[in-house]
Design a protein around this motif. Structure first.
Motif, PDB file in Angstrom:
ATOM      1  N   GLY A 117      67.761  40.553  63.772  1.00  0.00           N
ATOM      2  CA  GLY A 117      68.367  40.337  65.085  1.00  0.00           C
ATOM      3  C   GLY A 117      68.885  38.947  65.329  1.00  0.00           C
ATOM      4  N   GLY A 118      69.013  38.138  64.264  1.00  0.00           N
ATOM      5  CA  GLY A 118      69.499  36.778  64.429  1.00  0.00           C
ATOM      6  C   GLY A 118      68.436  35.790  64.863  1.00  0.00           C
ATOM      7  N   HIS A 119      67.187  36.224  64.905  1.00  0.00           N
ATOM      8  CA  HIS A 119      66.094  35.344  65.331  1.00  0.00           C
ATOM      9  C   HIS A 119      65.656  34.402  64.217  1.00  0.00           C
ATOM     10  CE1 HIS A 119      65.918  37.999  68.778  1.00  0.00           C
ATOM     11  NE2 HIS A 119      65.744  39.027  67.967  1.00  0.00           N
ATOM     12  N   VAL A 120      65.993  34.750  62.991  1.00  0.00           N
ATOM     13  CA  VAL A 120      65.708  33.909  61.825  1.00  0.00           C
ATOM     14  C   VAL A 120      67.079  33.593  61.207  1.00  0.00           C
ATOM     15  CG1 VAL A 120      64.402  33.700  59.678  1.00  0.00           C
ATOM     16  CG2 VAL A 120      63.538  35.166  61.518  1.00  0.00           C
ATOM     17  N   PRO A 121      67.740  32.537  61.677  1.00  0.00           N
ATOM     18  CA  PRO A 121      69.148  32.303  61.317  1.00  0.00           C
ATOM     19  C   PRO A 121      69.401  32.193  59.822  1.00  0.00           C
ATOM     20  CG  PRO A 121      68.462  30.858  63.107  1.00  0.00           C
ATOM     21  CD  PRO A 121      67.232  31.522  62.607  1.00  0.00           C
ATOM     22  N   GLY A 122      68.401  31.719  59.075  1.00  0.00           N
ATOM     23  CA  GLY A 122      68.605  31.534  57.645  1.00  0.00           C
ATOM     24  C   GLY A 122      68.658  32.816  56.852  1.00  0.00           C
ATOM     25  N   LEU A 123      68.289  33.933  57.491  1.00  0.00           N
ATOM     26  CA  LEU A 123      68.381  35.221  56.815  1.00  0.00           C
ATOM     27  C   LEU A 123      69.785  35.774  56.971  1.00  0.00           C
ATOM     28  CD1 LEU A 123      65.069  37.089  57.703  1.00  0.00           C
ATOM     29  CD2 LEU A 123      65.772  36.221  55.482  1.00  0.00           C
ATOM     30  N   GLY A 124      70.358  36.217  55.884  1.00  0.00           N
ATOM     31  CA  GLY A 124      71.683  36.808  55.927  1.00  0.00           C
ATOM     32  C   GLY A 124      71.826  37.822  54.817  1.00  0.00           C
ATOM     33  N   ALA A 125      73.016  38.324  54.670  1.00  0.00           N
ATOM     34  CA  ALA A 125      73.258  39.359  53.670  1.00  0.00           C
ATOM     35  C   ALA A 125      72.992  38.875  52.255  1.00  0.00           C
ATOM     36  CB  ALA A 125      74.692  39.869  53.792  1.00  0.00           C
ATOM     37  N   SER A 126      73.048  37.550  52.046  1.00  0.00           N
ATOM     38  CA  SER A 126      72.866  37.016  50.696  1.00  0.00           C
ATOM     39  C   SER A 126      71.404  36.797  50.333  1.00  0.00           C
ATOM     40  CB  SER A 126      73.616  35.688  50.554  1.00  0.00           C
ATOM     41  OG  SER A 126      73.100  34.732  51.475  1.00  0.00           O
ATOM     42  N   ARG A 127      70.496  36.953  51.288  1.00  0.00           N
ATOM     43  CA  ARG A 127      69.086  36.669  51.031  1.00  0.00           C
ATOM     44  C   ARG A 127      68.356  37.931  50.607  1.00  0.00           C
ATOM     45  NH1 ARG A 127      67.785  31.583  53.354  1.00  0.00           N
ATOM     46  NH2 ARG A 127      65.954  31.637  52.004  1.00  0.00           N
ATOM     47  N   THR A 128      67.617  37.813  49.507  1.00  0.00           N
ATOM     48  CA  THR A 128      66.713  38.879  49.082  1.00  0.00           C
ATOM     49  C   THR A 128      65.357  38.628  49.719  1.00  0.00           C
ATOM     50  OG1 THR A 128      67.838  39.201  46.983  1.00  0.00           O
ATOM     51  CG2 THR A 128      65.559  39.945  47.114  1.00  0.00           C
ATOM     52  N   VAL A 129      64.780  39.667  50.294  1.00  0.00           N
ATOM     53  CA  VAL A 129      63.496  39.551  50.974  1.00  0.00           C
ATOM     54  C   VAL A 129      62.479  40.427  50.256  1.00  0.00           C
ATOM     55  CG1 VAL A 129      62.233  39.982  53.115  1.00  0.00           C
ATOM     56  CG2 VAL A 129      64.551  39.054  53.205  1.00  0.00           C
ATOM     57  N   HIS A 130      61.412  39.803  49.751  1.00  0.00           N
ATOM     58  CA  HIS A 130      60.285  40.528  49.171  1.00  0.00           C
ATOM     59  C   HIS A 130      59.216  40.690  50.255  1.00  0.00           C
ATOM     60  CE1 HIS A 130      62.149  39.908  45.307  1.00  0.00           C
ATOM     61  NE2 HIS A 130      62.012  38.605  45.383  1.00  0.00           N
ATOM     62  N   LEU A 131      58.574  41.843  50.292  1.00  0.00           N
ATOM     63  CA  LEU A 131      57.550  42.122  51.292  1.00  0.00           C
ATOM     64  C   LEU A 131      56.183  42.193  50.623  1.00  0.00           C
ATOM     65  CD1 LEU A 131      59.387  44.988  53.243  1.00  0.00           C
ATOM     66  CD2 LEU A 131      59.482  42.522  53.664  1.00  0.00           C
ATOM     67  N   VAL A 132      55.218  41.467  51.182  1.00  0.00           N
ATOM     68  CA  VAL A 132      53.843  41.470  50.676  1.00  0.00           C
ATOM     69  C   VAL A 132      52.920  41.747  51.851  1.00  0.00           C
ATOM     70  CG1 VAL A 132      52.031  40.171  49.499  1.00  0.00           C
ATOM     71  CG2 VAL A 132      54.449  39.775  48.893  1.00  0.00           C
ATOM     72  N   GLY A 133      52.184  42.863  51.798  1.00  0.00           N
ATOM     73  CA  GLY A 133      51.291  43.215  52.895  1.00  0.00           C
ATOM     74  C   GLY A 133      49.882  43.467  52.406  1.00  0.00           C
ATOM     75  N   ALA A 134      48.915  42.963  53.146  1.00  0.00           N
ATOM     76  CA  ALA A 134      47.506  43.142  52.799  1.00  0.00           C
ATOM     77  C   ALA A 134      46.831  44.062  53.807  1.00  0.00           C
ATOM     78  CB  ALA A 134      46.780  41.797  52.759  1.00  0.00           C
ATOM     79  N   ASN A 135      46.091  45.068  53.299  1.00  0.00           N
ATOM     80  CA  ASN A 135      45.307  45.957  54.141  1.00  0.00           C
ATOM     81  C   ASN A 135      46.222  46.654  55.161  1.00  0.00           C
ATOM     82  OD1 ASN A 135      43.319  43.051  54.184  1.00  0.00           O
ATOM     83  ND2 ASN A 135      43.133  44.626  52.648  1.00  0.00           N
ATOM     84  N   TYR A 136      45.939  46.530  56.452  1.00  0.00           N
ATOM     85  CA  TYR A 136      46.813  47.120  57.467  1.00  0.00           C
ATOM     86  C   TYR A 136      48.245  46.604  57.327  1.00  0.00           C
ATOM     87  CZ  TYR A 136      48.586  48.173  62.194  1.00  0.00           C
ATOM     88  OH  TYR A 136      49.328  48.613  63.267  1.00  0.00           O
ATOM     89  N   GLY A 137      48.386  45.335  56.936  1.00  0.00           N
ATOM     90  CA  GLY A 137      49.716  44.773  56.737  1.00  0.00           C
ATOM     91  C   GLY A 137      50.484  45.461  55.619  1.00  0.00           C
ATOM     92  N   GLY A 138      49.782  46.065  54.663  1.00  0.00           N
ATOM     93  CA  GLY A 138      50.456  46.826  53.629  1.00  0.00           C
ATOM     94  C   GLY A 138      51.117  48.079  54.189  1.00  0.00           C
TER      95      GLY A 138
END
Length: 328
Positions: A117-138
């Motif tokens: 939603g534009g709240h993290v300006p540095g994120l854009g179409a060129s950024r790869t995002v890896h997700l790491v979740g622990a327990n409930y966060g997984g």
């Protein structure tokens, strides 16, 4: 009142985050919902055309103390290779919502709004995002991967999910597991274990989470830990536990991304055989790594081995061949 041990640990874990270059921030992702987070400064600025952005790792915590407690040991090693974003889930820390929904899928939708939603300006179409979740966060990470993939398909762009790591996160949970866990722990129900209501319940949770736990924990430490990290928003947390989607006929299906399932060998909350059941559900792109001689929190109980397993996965080129294996 003296400077208690919990306050000392709060300061120590926050220092681990700031030493890794992370800074606190917050965003109102809609009229009802505000998410607080820690992020690398590059994520809070518009990206430079001349700069090659690094991949991003989003660390999603589980039930328990502040996210700094849960990811302090990973912040430094990961920050050498990635830009980190560590949100506080709704009703943990200062993150909150007036919306009525209470589920891991709803948590994921809120994080998707933060990321897209534009709240993290540095994120854009060129950024790869890896997700790491622990327990409930997984569980939240799984739904977030689905949500971002769906948005990318509908919009033809946006945040691209790279890889997904699920740590001791049982997305194949059922009512029979509730009963078995309550019996193992001696708790009245699972909610009392995951969201302790008093000092005695915090001690029970500690004994179930740790591998070979130190049993003689001072009562004053447990009281302060409960007061500062478990007492707030307990009603909402109980509702989150009841709203876990795995209990509602949810079917775990494969993700398009490579998935690493990390598990503690002697997890008393989610037995290790659940890791292999999840791998079967997630398909050929999923791999299991079991961390020997650890319990429910391998990222804290064998930090060096856990970090090596996680970094090896995130840094290696994407592969089409995966299988189940044990960590060496």
């Amino acid at each position: 009142m003296g400077f208690d041990m919990v306050s000392l640990l709060d300061a120590f874990f926050r220092r681990a985050f700031t030493s890794a270059g992370l800074r606190p921030g917050s965003a109102a992702v809609d009229a009802d919902t505000t998410i607080h987070f820690w992020a690398h400064p590059s994520l809070l600025l518009q990206p430079s055309d001349q700069q090659q952005p690094r991949p991003v790792v989003v660390l999603i915590h589980g039930f328990g103390p502040d996210p700094t407690w849960q990811w302090a040991a990973q912040a430094g090693p990961l920050s050498r290779h990635f830009d980190l974003l560590v949100p506080a889930l709704l009703f943990f820390g200062a993150s909150a919502t007036r919306a009525p929904a209470r589920s891991d899928a709803f948590q994921a939708a809120a994080l998707a709004a933060l990321l897209t939603g534009g709240h993290v300006p540095g994120l854009g179409a060129s950024r790869t995002v890896h997700l790491v979740g622990a327990n409930y966060g997984g569980l939240v990470a799984y739904h977030l991967a689905r949500e971002l993939e769906q948005q990318q398909g509908q919009q033809g762009g946006g945040v691209r999910v790279g890889k997904v790591t699920l740590c001791d996160a049982d997305a194949c949970w059922g009512s029979e597991d509730d009963r078995a866990l309550a019996a193992r722990s001696g708790a009245a129900d699972v909610a009392e274990l995951l969201a302790p209501g008093d000092t005695r319940a915090v001690r029970r949770r500690w004994m179930m989470s740790a591998y070979r736990p130190f049993k003689h924990i001072p009562g004053c430490f447990l009281r302060d830990l409960f007061r500062k990290h478990f007492a707030d928003n307990r009603e909402e947390k109980m509702a989150l536990i009841k709203g876990i989607t795995a209990r509602e006929g949810f079917e775990l299906t494969p993700l398009p991304q490579e998935v690493l399932i990390i598990w503690g060998e002697f997890d008393q909350i989610y037995p290790v055989e659940k890791a292999h059941k999840m791998r079967e559900k997630l398909g050929e792109k999923a791999t299991v790594k079991v961390i020997p001689a650890t319990g429910h929190l391998p990222q804290q109980q064998d930090i060096k081995r856990f970090n090596r397993v996680l970094l090896d996965f995130l840094l290696q080129p994407s592969s089409t061949s995966n299988g189940s294996a044990a960590a060496k």
